[in-house]
Design a protein around this motif. Structure first.
Motif, PDB file in Angstrom:
ATOM      1  N   ASP A  15      19.020  16.125  19.840  1.00 50.80           N
ATOM      2  CA  ASP A  15      18.742  16.213  18.404  1.00 50.80           C
ATOM      3  C   ASP A  15      17.242  16.330  18.159  1.00 50.80           C
ATOM      4  OD1 ASP A  15      19.049  16.129  15.660  1.00 50.80           O
ATOM      5  OD2 ASP A  15      19.175  13.942  15.575  1.00 50.80           O
ATOM      6  N   GLN A  16      16.446  15.525  18.861  1.00 47.11           N
ATOM      7  CA  GLN A  16      14.996  15.580  18.680  1.00 47.11           C
ATOM      8  C   GLN A  16      14.426  16.878  19.238  1.00 47.11           C
ATOM      9  OE1 GLN A  16      12.743  11.969  19.121  1.00 47.11           O
ATOM     10  NE2 GLN A  16      11.081  13.033  20.190  1.00 47.11           N
ATOM     11  N   THR A  17      14.991  17.369  20.336  1.00 45.90           N
ATOM     12  CA  THR A  17      14.534  18.638  20.894  1.00 45.90           C
ATOM     13  C   THR A  17      14.769  19.778  19.910  1.00 45.90           C
ATOM     14  OG1 THR A  17      14.985  17.877  23.145  1.00 45.90           O
ATOM     15  CG2 THR A  17      14.806  20.255  22.803  1.00 45.90           C
ATOM     16  N   VAL A  18      15.957  19.801  19.312  1.00 45.62           N
ATOM     17  CA  VAL A  18      16.253  20.827  18.306  1.00 45.62           C
ATOM     18  C   VAL A  18      15.316  20.667  17.111  1.00 45.62           C
ATOM     19  CG1 VAL A  18      17.997  21.711  16.726  1.00 45.62           C
ATOM     20  CG2 VAL A  18      18.641  21.037  19.042  1.00 45.62           C
ATOM     21  N   GLY A  19      15.065  19.432  16.714  1.00 44.61           N
ATOM     22  CA  GLY A  19      14.160  19.182  15.600  1.00 44.61           C
ATOM     23  C   GLY A  19      12.747  19.670  15.885  1.00 44.61           C
ATOM     24  N   ALA A  20      12.298  19.507  17.129  1.00 44.66           N
ATOM     25  CA  ALA A  20      10.975  20.013  17.507  1.00 44.66           C
ATOM     26  C   ALA A  20      10.922  21.519  17.351  1.00 44.66           C
ATOM     27  CB  ALA A  20      10.655  19.603  18.944  1.00 44.66           C
ATOM     28  N   GLY A  21      11.991  22.213  17.762  1.00 48.63           N
ATOM     29  CA  GLY A  21      12.041  23.663  17.609  1.00 48.63           C
ATOM     30  C   GLY A  21      12.079  24.090  16.156  1.00 48.63           C
ATOM     31  N   VAL A  22      12.828  23.342  15.342  1.00 53.21           N
ATOM     32  CA  VAL A  22      12.909  23.660  13.912  1.00 53.21           C
ATOM     33  C   VAL A  22      11.535  23.523  13.265  1.00 53.21           C
ATOM     34  CG1 VAL A  22      13.815  22.846  11.700  1.00 53.21           C
ATOM     35  CG2 VAL A  22      15.344  23.086  13.656  1.00 53.21           C
ATOM     36  N   PHE A  23      10.861  22.436  13.566  1.00 50.12           N
ATOM     37  CA  PHE A  23       9.552  22.197  12.956  1.00 50.12           C
ATOM     38  C   PHE A  23       8.523  23.211  13.441  1.00 50.12           C
ATOM     39  CE2 PHE A  23       5.336  20.245  12.997  1.00 50.12           C
ATOM     40  CZ  PHE A  23       5.205  19.874  11.681  1.00 50.12           C
TER      41      PHE A  23
END
Length: 310
Positions: free
Chosen positions: A235-243
Motif C-alpha cells: 500500500d505504501q509502495t503504491v502510494g509512493a508511486g501515486v505521489f
C-alpha cells in the motif's frame, strides 16, 4: 458505507460519499464569493468553469468523494488526496483568476486599496517564487516524515485543517507561478521552469524514501484490521508511486500554460524591439548597430544581450 469492511472497487468508488461539513461550507462560500465578483468583472466564462469544476469540483471529490472516504484506510488513497488538493484543485482555482475578478468588482477605491496591499512587503514575501516553492516542497516532507501524518489520521480536526492548508499553499504557488492575477512583482517565466526542475527532483527524492524507507503509521494501519486490498508495505509502495509519478503527470498542464505565457512574453519583447528599430533614424549609429546585429550570430540577435552590451 463502512470503508474498512467494503473493498474499494470502481463501483464502490462511484457510490462512496461522506459528509464533511467544514469543507462543504467553505467550498460553497468560495463559489458564491467568486460568482459575485466574477459577474462584475470582464473575465470570460471559461475562467469561471475552470474555477468551479477543476478547482472546487476536484476539491470536493478529494474531500467528500471516495478519496475522502478511503483516505484513512489506504495509504495510496491519502497520497492521491494530497496530489489532488495540493496540485490539481489549486491549479483550477488560480486559472479562474479570482484576485483579478475581485479587483475589477470593488471599484476605484477598492482597486487603490488592492494595489496598496499588493505593494506591501508581506505581499512581496508571500508571492515570491522562493517562498511559494519552498512551501510546496516542504509541506509533504513535514507531513510524511513527522508525527503530522499520524495526527491527521486519528484527528478529524487536524485532517480538515491540513487539507485547507494544502489548498491554500497550492493556490499561493500557482498564483505566484502563473502570474495571471495581479502580483507584487512579475518574474520571468523562465524562473518557473528552472524552479519546476528543482521541485520535480524534491518530489522524486521523497517518493523514493516512501518507496524504500520505513513504514509510516504502520501501527495505525495494522490496528485497522483491514482484510482486503494490498498489504501495508505494498500500500505504501503504491502510494509512493501515486505521489511521485502522478504528481509529475498532473503538473504537465501547468508546464504547458507556463510555456504558453513564456512564448507570449517573447512575442511582446520582439514587438517592442521591432518598434524600437522602426523608430531609429536611418543612417544613425544605432541603426547601423542594429543592421550588424541582424546579420550576426544568435547571441548577437538576442534582445536582452544586445541591449546590455550595446
Amino acid at each position: 458505507m463502512n470503508a474498512l469492511t467494503t473493498p474499494l472497487t470502481l463501483e464502490t468508488a462511484l457510490a462512496s460519499w461522506r459528509a464533511d461539513p467544514v469543507t462543504l461550507v467553505l467550498i460553497v462560500l468560495v463559489l458564491v464569493g467568486y460568482g459575485i465578483v466574477w459577474r462584475r468583472s470582464p473575465l470570460p466564462a471559461y475562467r469561471a468553469v475552470l474555477f468551479g469544476v477543476v478547482g472546487c469540483g476536484v476539491w470536493l471529490v478529494a474531500s467528500c468523494g471516495f478519496v475522502g472516504v478511503y483516505s484513512d484506510v489506504l495509504f495510496w488513497v491519502r497520497a492521491l488526496q494530497f496530489v489532488l488538493i495540493l496540485m490539481v484543485a489549486p491549479f483550477g482555482l488560480a486559472l479562474g483568476m479570482p484576485l483579478t475578478a475581485l479587483r475589477d468588482a470593488v471599484g476605484a477605491t477598492g482597486r487603490a486599496r488592492f494595489g496598496t496591499v499588493a505593494r506591501s512587503r508581506i505581499a512581496h514575501l508571500l508571492a515570491s517564487p522562493a517562498t511559494s516553492s519552498m512551501a510546496l516542497l516542504a509541506v509533504p516532507w513535514l507531513i510524511y516524515l513527522s508525527g503530522w501524518y499520524r495526527a491527521l489520521l486519528v484527528s478529524s480536526v487536524v485532517d480538515v485543517l491540513t487539507r485547507i492548508l494544502l489548498v491554500a499553499i497550492g493556490f499561493g504557488y500557482f498564483y505566484a507561478r502563473l502570474q495571471l492575477d495581479p502580483v507584487p512583482h512579475r518574474y520571468p517565466q523562465g524562473v518557473t521552469l528552472f524552479a519546476s526542475l528543482a521541485e520535480t527532483l524534491g518530489d522524486g527524492v521523497l517518493g523514493v524514501i516512501l518507496w524504500q524507507g520505513p513504514l509510516i503509521a504502520a501501527d495505525f494501519y495494522a490496528a485497522l484490521g483491514r482484510d482486503w486490498g494490498p498489504s501495508i508495505r505494498t500500500d505504501q509502495t503504491v502510494g509512493a508511486g501515486v505521489f511521485w509519478i502522478l504528481g509529475d503527470v498532473v503538473g504537465l498542464p501547468f508546464l504547458l500554460v507556463v510555456f504558453g505565457r513564456l512564448r507570449a512574453q517573447e512575442r511582446v519583447r520582439e514587438e517592442q524591439v521591432d518598434a524600437q528599430i522602426e523608430q531609429t533614424p536611418p543612417g544613425s549609429a544605432a541603426a547601423e548597430a542594429d543592421d550588424l546585429v541582424r546579420q550576426g550570430l544568435w547571441w548577437q540577435t538576442d534582445p536582452q544581450i544586445r541591449e546590455r552590451f550595446r
